[in-house]
Design an enzyme around this catalytic site. Structure first.
Site, PDB file in Angstrom:
ATOM      1  N   GLU A 124       0.813  -1.223   0.000  1.00  0.00           N
ATOM      2  CA  GLU A 124       0.000   0.000   0.000  1.00  0.00           C
ATOM      3  C   GLU A 124       0.843   1.268   0.000  1.00  0.00           C
ATOM      4  O   GLU A 124       0.494   2.240   0.673  1.00  0.00           O
ATOM      5  CB  GLU A 124      -0.985  -0.015   1.183  1.00  0.00           C
ATOM      6  CG  GLU A 124      -1.863  -1.255   1.195  1.00  0.00           C
ATOM      7  CD  GLU A 124      -3.075  -1.148   2.110  1.00  0.00           C
ATOM      8  OE1 GLU A 124      -3.142  -0.205   2.920  1.00  0.00           O
ATOM      9  OE2 GLU A 124      -3.957  -2.019   1.993  1.00  0.00           O
ATOM     10  N   GLU A 164      -4.817  -9.441   1.799  1.00  0.00           N
ATOM     11  CA  GLU A 164      -5.617  -9.197   3.008  1.00  0.00           C
ATOM     12  C   GLU A 164      -7.078  -9.289   2.600  1.00  0.00           C
ATOM     13  O   GLU A 164      -7.468  -8.706   1.598  1.00  0.00           O
ATOM     14  CB  GLU A 164      -5.394  -7.775   3.579  1.00  0.00           C
ATOM     15  CG  GLU A 164      -4.014  -7.502   4.117  1.00  0.00           C
ATOM     16  CD  GLU A 164      -3.846  -6.051   4.622  1.00  0.00           C
ATOM     17  OE1 GLU A 164      -4.833  -5.284   4.628  1.00  0.00           O
ATOM     18  OE2 GLU A 164      -2.720  -5.698   4.990  1.00  0.00           O
TER      19      GLU A 164
END
Ligand SMILES: *[C@@H]1O[C@H](CO)[C@@H](O)[C@H](O)[C@H]1NC(C)=O
Ligand SMILES: *[C@@H]1O[C@H](CO)[C@@H](O)[C@H](O)[C@H]1NC(C)=O
Ligand SMILES: *[C@@H]1O[C@H](CO)[C@@H](O)[C@H](O)[C@H]1NC(C)=O
Ligand SMILES: *[C@@H]1O[C@H](CO)[C@@H](O)[C@H](O)[C@H]1NC(C)=O
Ligand SMILES: *[C@@H]1O[C@H](CO)[C@@H](O)[C@H](O)[C@H]1NC(C)=O
Length: 458
Positions: free
Chosen positions: A167, A268
């Site tokens: 990210e 995730e």
């Protein structure tokens, strides 16, 4: 979604002379043979000739403490948790940060004996790209740490894959980091090749930013093979029970990624809006998804104060929470499709995306590897910094930053131009920020980061 670690500034204040970083503590060892190395063909992972689906959990006990620690260097803690991994029926854990000076033999071997692979993030809070200063933070001090982590894990057969970042791009305004993210993937692949290691897959874990997640997927899979990621991973919390394949939008997700040329998985997943019964697991390992996705990892094993934990850990005691049981049942019930599950055996490169209001990247050229890091290809990285030291984000200077671009497709690390066009625009106040997601913390954490950044300037 990974917990914010205060970019190391707080960690510096709180840590107390941890490891002596003089001599290498990693002794030579024989390659573990308990598990078979996972390989890639087309858009899927394989164990020999059998399709391999990641069934996993994200694992970073202590991640919520604010002081970064390595969860797989402590064999006692690792062995405490492996029976629970077995109860969950998983074959993979993802670890977000390790100490590249520590020895991981005992834990990695115990994981291998349990049939469990590792997906490892090679960044740490201190040694990582800074999304606000991608050019400055892409430097040789950073790459030395990344390469030392590769050295520490390359010999384990159950090292499934490396994640070059998590990210780094986390909103609509940080897409100018993309050339640096891609350059790190390229450098890691080149390092693995230059050092003669097994072809351990290298990829990146992307935030769920609808405006650019799929553009980034194309970008990381365009160009020459030495620049393309080996796989792509997404963090996705859009399936919130009670839900379904269509209600969650996962049907569109699959449609959008259909034909994507490299393996794709969820690094995730596991929305906590309502009680998690993990009905998405049945979809993830069903043929409606397996032609495109290769499984995923639930965020996350231990409760770290944000409500995502499957277990609560207290010292040597592990207490499963109710969603542990739901996940265990869901994994047990979800059998893999037979055969190749609809995988593609060919790996098509994508066309590089063009610059747009949502994609602040012009041209296909990547930053050249900093010349001070190039030597590691032949000499090896040497001893890494571990989790301590000054960090790399502000270590860059003309001596050890990239000073040019490498022509897209050339496969070369030679600098060919004198400056990068992407520098400067977001240069900010000296805030040091780890490439971790702040979704759960929102504006509050932004304020804290600004405050810490401001304090650091005093
Ligand atoms: C990996 O294996 C090679 C060959 O056995 C050995 O020379 C090297 O020291 C090992 N590296 C680590 C980090 O154990
Ligand atoms: C290793 O983990 C165990 C179990 O949590 C803990 O009691 C012990 O203090 C840890 N050891 C170190 C060196 O951190
Ligand atoms: C992105 O930048 C624009 C223009 O500067 C600004 O209006 C917007 O709030 C920013 N968005 C985010 C998520 O930072
Ligand atoms: C799929 O692609 C469409 C068109 O680009 C986009 O609007 C939509 O948000 C995407 N959906 C998902 C779930 O990725
Ligand atoms: C990078 O530059 C910094 C600042 O000049 C210096 O302290 C550091 O030693 C350099 N690192 C390398 C690997 O050249």
């Amino acid at each position: 979604m990974r917990d914010f670690l205060f970019g190391g500034l707080l960690a510096v204040a709180l840590s107390s002379g941890v490891a002596a970083s003089g001599s290498p503590v990693i002794a030579a060892r024989a390659t573990s043979t308990t598990v078979q190395a996972v390989t890639i063909t087309g858009n899927a992972f394989y164990q020999g000739s059998d399709r391999f689906y990641i069934r996993g959990v994200d694992y970073q006990p202590g991640g919520g403490t604010g002081v970064e620690s390595d969860p797989i260097s402590n064999a006692t803690a690792c062995k405490r948790d492996i029976p629970y991994f077995t109860k969950l029926g998983i074959n993979t854990i993802r670890v977000y940060a390790v100490d590249n000076t520590a020895n991981h033999d005992e834990c990695m071997d115990a994981l291998a004996e349990a049939g469990i692979y590792l997906v490892l993030d090679t960044d740490t809070s201190k040694y990582s790209l800074n999304r606000l200063e991608p050019k400055e933070s892409y430097n040789s001090v950073y790459l030395q740490s990344v390469f030392a982590t590769i050295d520490a894990f390359a010999n384990y057969t159950n090292t499934l894959a490396f994640l070059s970042g998590n990210e780094v791009i986390n909103d609509v305004n940080t897409t100018d980091c993309a050339p640096y993210v891609k350059a790190v993937v390229r450098d890691m692949k080149q390092y693995i090749g230059s050092r003669g290691y097994r072809s351990i897959p290298v990829g990146y874990s992307a935030a769920d930013v609808s405006q650019n997640q799929e553009i980034l997927a194309d970008y990381l899979n365009c160009g020459t093979d030495d620049q393309r990621s080996d796989f792509y991973a997404i963090n996705d919390y859009s399936w919130c029970d009670p839900s379904s394949f269509t209600t969650s939008g996962w049907d569109t997700l699959v449609a959008n990624y259909t034909g994507y040329g490299i393996p794709l998985f969820m690094s995730e997943f596991g929305c906590i809006t309502n009680t998690r019964t993990f009905t998405e697991v049945a979809a993830l390992y069903n043929s409606e998804m397996t032609g495109v996705f290769s499984g995923g990892l639930v965020y996350e094993y231990s409760e770290e104060g944000n409500g995502y934990g499957l277990v609560t850990i207290s010292g040597d005691t592990v207490s499963p929470n109710s969603d542990f049981t739901y996940l265990s049942s869901a994994y047990a019930a979800a059998t893999n499709p037979s055969g190749d599950g609809g995988a593609s055996s060919t790996s098509a490169a994508t066309t590089c995306p063009t610059e747009s209001s949502e994609w602040d990247v012009s041209g296909d050229a990547l930053p050249a590897i900093p010349s001070a890091a190039e030597k590691y290809m032949s000499t090896g990285a040497g001893t890494g910094p571990g989790l301590d030291g000054d960090g790399s984000q502000d270590a860059g200077t003309a001596d050890n930053e990239s000073t040019g671009t490498a022509t897209a497709g050339s496969g070369t690390v030679t600098e060919t131009a004198s400056s990068s066009s992407t520098s400067g625009s977001k240069k900010s106040s000296g805030t040091t920020m780890a490439p971790v997601d702040m979704k759960a913390f929102g504006a509050f954490m932004v304020a804290i980061v600004s405050m810490i950044g401001g304090m650091a300037l005093l």
